[in-house]
Design a protein around this motif. Structure first.
Motif, PDB file in Angstrom:
ATOM      1  N   TRP A 237     -39.578 -33.049  21.316  1.00 33.03           N
ATOM      2  CA  TRP A 237     -39.092 -32.066  22.273  1.00 33.03           C
ATOM      3  C   TRP A 237     -38.086 -31.099  21.652  1.00 33.03           C
ATOM      4  O   TRP A 237     -38.064 -29.919  21.988  1.00 33.03           O
ATOM      5  CB  TRP A 237     -38.464 -32.780  23.468  1.00 33.03           C
ATOM      6  CG  TRP A 237     -38.111 -31.864  24.608  1.00 33.03           C
ATOM      7  CD1 TRP A 237     -36.890 -31.315  24.898  1.00 33.03           C
ATOM      8  CD2 TRP A 237     -39.007 -31.379  25.615  1.00 33.03           C
ATOM      9  NE1 TRP A 237     -36.959 -30.534  26.025  1.00 33.03           N
ATOM     10  CE2 TRP A 237     -38.249 -30.562  26.493  1.00 33.03           C
ATOM     11  CE3 TRP A 237     -40.372 -31.574  25.874  1.00 33.03           C
ATOM     12  CZ2 TRP A 237     -38.820 -29.926  27.598  1.00 33.03           C
ATOM     13  CZ3 TRP A 237     -40.930 -30.943  26.984  1.00 33.03           C
ATOM     14  CH2 TRP A 237     -40.165 -30.127  27.824  1.00 33.03           C
ATOM     15  N   PHE A 238     -37.271 -31.597  20.752  1.00 32.53           N
ATOM     16  CA  PHE A 238     -36.197 -30.770  20.194  1.00 32.53           C
ATOM     17  C   PHE A 238     -36.553 -30.153  18.846  1.00 32.53           C
ATOM     18  O   PHE A 238     -35.684 -29.582  18.180  1.00 32.53           O
ATOM     19  CB  PHE A 238     -34.907 -31.586  20.106  1.00 32.53           C
ATOM     20  CG  PHE A 238     -34.355 -31.925  21.473  1.00 32.53           C
ATOM     21  CD1 PHE A 238     -33.599 -30.995  22.179  1.00 32.53           C
ATOM     22  CD2 PHE A 238     -34.618 -33.155  22.066  1.00 32.53           C
ATOM     23  CE1 PHE A 238     -33.111 -31.288  23.447  1.00 32.53           C
ATOM     24  CE2 PHE A 238     -34.137 -33.457  23.324  1.00 32.53           C
ATOM     25  CZ  PHE A 238     -33.382 -32.517  24.018  1.00 32.53           C
ATOM     26  N   GLN A 239     -37.830 -30.224  18.461  1.00 32.95           N
ATOM     27  CA  GLN A 239     -38.256 -29.537  17.246  1.00 32.95           C
ATOM     28  C   GLN A 239     -38.265 -28.031  17.491  1.00 32.95           C
ATOM     29  O   GLN A 239     -38.718 -27.573  18.544  1.00 32.95           O
ATOM     30  CB  GLN A 239     -39.647 -30.012  16.821  1.00 32.95           C
ATOM     31  CG  GLN A 239     -39.705 -31.464  16.386  1.00 32.95           C
ATOM     32  CD  GLN A 239     -38.822 -31.732  15.180  1.00 32.95           C
ATOM     33  OE1 GLN A 239     -38.844 -31.000  14.194  1.00 32.95           O
ATOM     34  NE2 GLN A 239     -38.018 -32.788  15.266  1.00 32.95           N
ATOM     35  N   PRO A 240     -37.767 -27.230  16.545  1.00 32.90           N
ATOM     36  CA  PRO A 240     -37.664 -25.775  16.753  1.00 32.90           C
ATOM     37  C   PRO A 240     -38.956 -25.104  17.209  1.00 32.90           C
ATOM     38  O   PRO A 240     -38.901 -24.254  18.120  1.00 32.90           O
ATOM     39  CB  PRO A 240     -37.191 -25.271  15.392  1.00 32.90           C
ATOM     40  CG  PRO A 240     -36.425 -26.411  14.830  1.00 32.90           C
ATOM     41  CD  PRO A 240     -37.143 -27.646  15.279  1.00 32.90           C
ATOM     42  N   PRO A 241     -40.138 -25.420  16.633  1.00 33.45           N
ATOM     43  CA  PRO A 241     -41.347 -24.726  17.094  1.00 33.45           C
ATOM     44  C   PRO A 241     -41.635 -24.949  18.580  1.00 33.45           C
ATOM     45  O   PRO A 241     -42.027 -24.006  19.284  1.00 33.45           O
ATOM     46  CB  PRO A 241     -42.442 -25.331  16.214  1.00 33.45           C
ATOM     47  CG  PRO A 241     -41.743 -25.808  14.997  1.00 33.45           C
ATOM     48  CD  PRO A 241     -40.417 -26.300  15.477  1.00 33.45           C
TER      49      PRO A 241
END
Length: 248
Positions: A237-241
Motif C-alpha cells: 500500500w505504501f509503495q510509491p508507484p
C-alpha cells in the motif's frame, strides 16, 4: 465517526432481514461502514433473522474501498483498517444464517468481494459491471479474495479475471458463475428475498448444519489467510508507484 443508522438500514420482512448499504453517493467502503456491516451481520440471528439480504442503492451496490479516504491514512491506521475489512469479510463468510447479495448496480473491487462471501448473488440487468479490478491500479489481491473467486468460478476463470482485472457485465458474470441470477433492476431485492424464503422452507437445523459443512473451506480460507494478507497489503500500500496511482 459516521453513524450506523445512516449507513446501514435494516428492514424486516418477517424472518428475512434486509441490510441496505446507505453511504452516498456510491457506498464506498469506509472503516465505519465495514465495522457497522460486520456488527449487523453478526447480530442478525439475535434479532430474529433466519436469512439476510445484503443490498445497495439503486444502480450501485458498492464502488469498493473508499480510496480517497484510505490513501491519507498513516501505516498504523491503515493496519487497523485492514483488520476491519477482514472482519467484515469473515462476518459474511461465517454468518450463522444464509445471506443473499442483492447486487442493485455496479459492484467492482471491494463490493464484489463482499458479494462473493454471500450464499447467493442476484444482479440487476443493465449497463452495470462487476469484478475484481484491483490490479488495474496496482493493488495486489489478498489471498483470501482469490480463494473466494476460485470457489465461485473455478481456478482457470478466476485466474483470468483476477490477473486481468476485467470487469464483467451482468450476462458475462452469470455465464461464468460470478453471480447466480440476473433480473430486471427493480426486482433484485425481491428475487433475493425469494431465494431466502425458499431456503427457509427447510428445517433450520438441517440448513445450518449443511451450510456449516459446505462453507467450512470458505471460513478456514478467510481466517487462515488474514495474517499473510495483512502483511502483504500493508507493504504494498505504501509503495510509491501505488500511492501515486491512487492519488491521480
Amino acid at each position: 465517526m459516521e453513524t450506523e443508522e445512516a449507513m446501514i438500514n435494516r428492514m424486516i420482512h418477517g424472518e428475512v432481514h434486509e441490510l441496505r448499504l446507505n453511504r452516498p453517493p456510491v457506498n464506498a467502503l469506509s472503516p465505519d461502514l465495514l465495522k457497522f456491516l460486520a456488527d449487523e451481520i453478526r447480530r442478525s440471528s439475535e434479532q430474529g433473522a433466519r436469512a439476510v439480504v445484503l443490498s445497495g442503492r439503486e444502480g450501485m451496490f458498492s464502488a469498493g474501498l473508499d480510496v480517497p479516504l484510505l490513501v491519507g491514512l498513516e501505516r498504523k491506521e491503515f493496519g487497523q483498517f485492514l483488520v476491519t475489512f477482514f472482519d467484515a469479510i469473515e462476518a459474511l463468510a461465517a454468518s450463522a444464517v444464509p445471506v443473499a447479495a442483492a447486487i442493485t448496480g455496479h459492484c467492482p473491487a471491494g463490493g464484489a468481494v463482499l458479494s462473493l462471501c454471500c450464499d447467493w448473488r442476484v444482479m440487476a440487468e443493465g449497463d452495470f459491471t462487476i469484478g475484481l479490478n484491483e490490479v488495474r491500479i496496482g493493488i495486489p489481491l489478498p489471498g483470501m479474495v482469490t480463494d473466494l473467486a476460485v470457489r465461485a468460478v473455478g481456478q482457470r476463470v478466476a485466474e483470468a479475471l483476477c490477473v486481468s482485472g476485467r470487469l464483467m457485465n451482468p450476462s458475462e458474470a452469470l455465464d461464468v458463475g460470478f453471480v447466480d441470477e440476473v433480473v430486471p433492476a427493480g426486482e433484485v431485492v425481491a428475487a433475493a428475498r425469494r431465494w431466502c424464503e425458499h431456503i427457509l422452507e427447510a428445517p433450520p437445523e438441517a440448513v445450518a448444519d449443511t451450510r456449516s459443512v459446505l462453507r467450512r473451506d470458505l471460513v478456514e480460507a478467510v481466517r487462515g489467510r488474514r495474517e499473510e494478507d495483512t502483511r502483504r497489503l500493508a507493504e504494498q500500500w505504501f509503495q510509491p508507484p501505488l500511492q501515486t496511482a491512487m492519488r491521480d
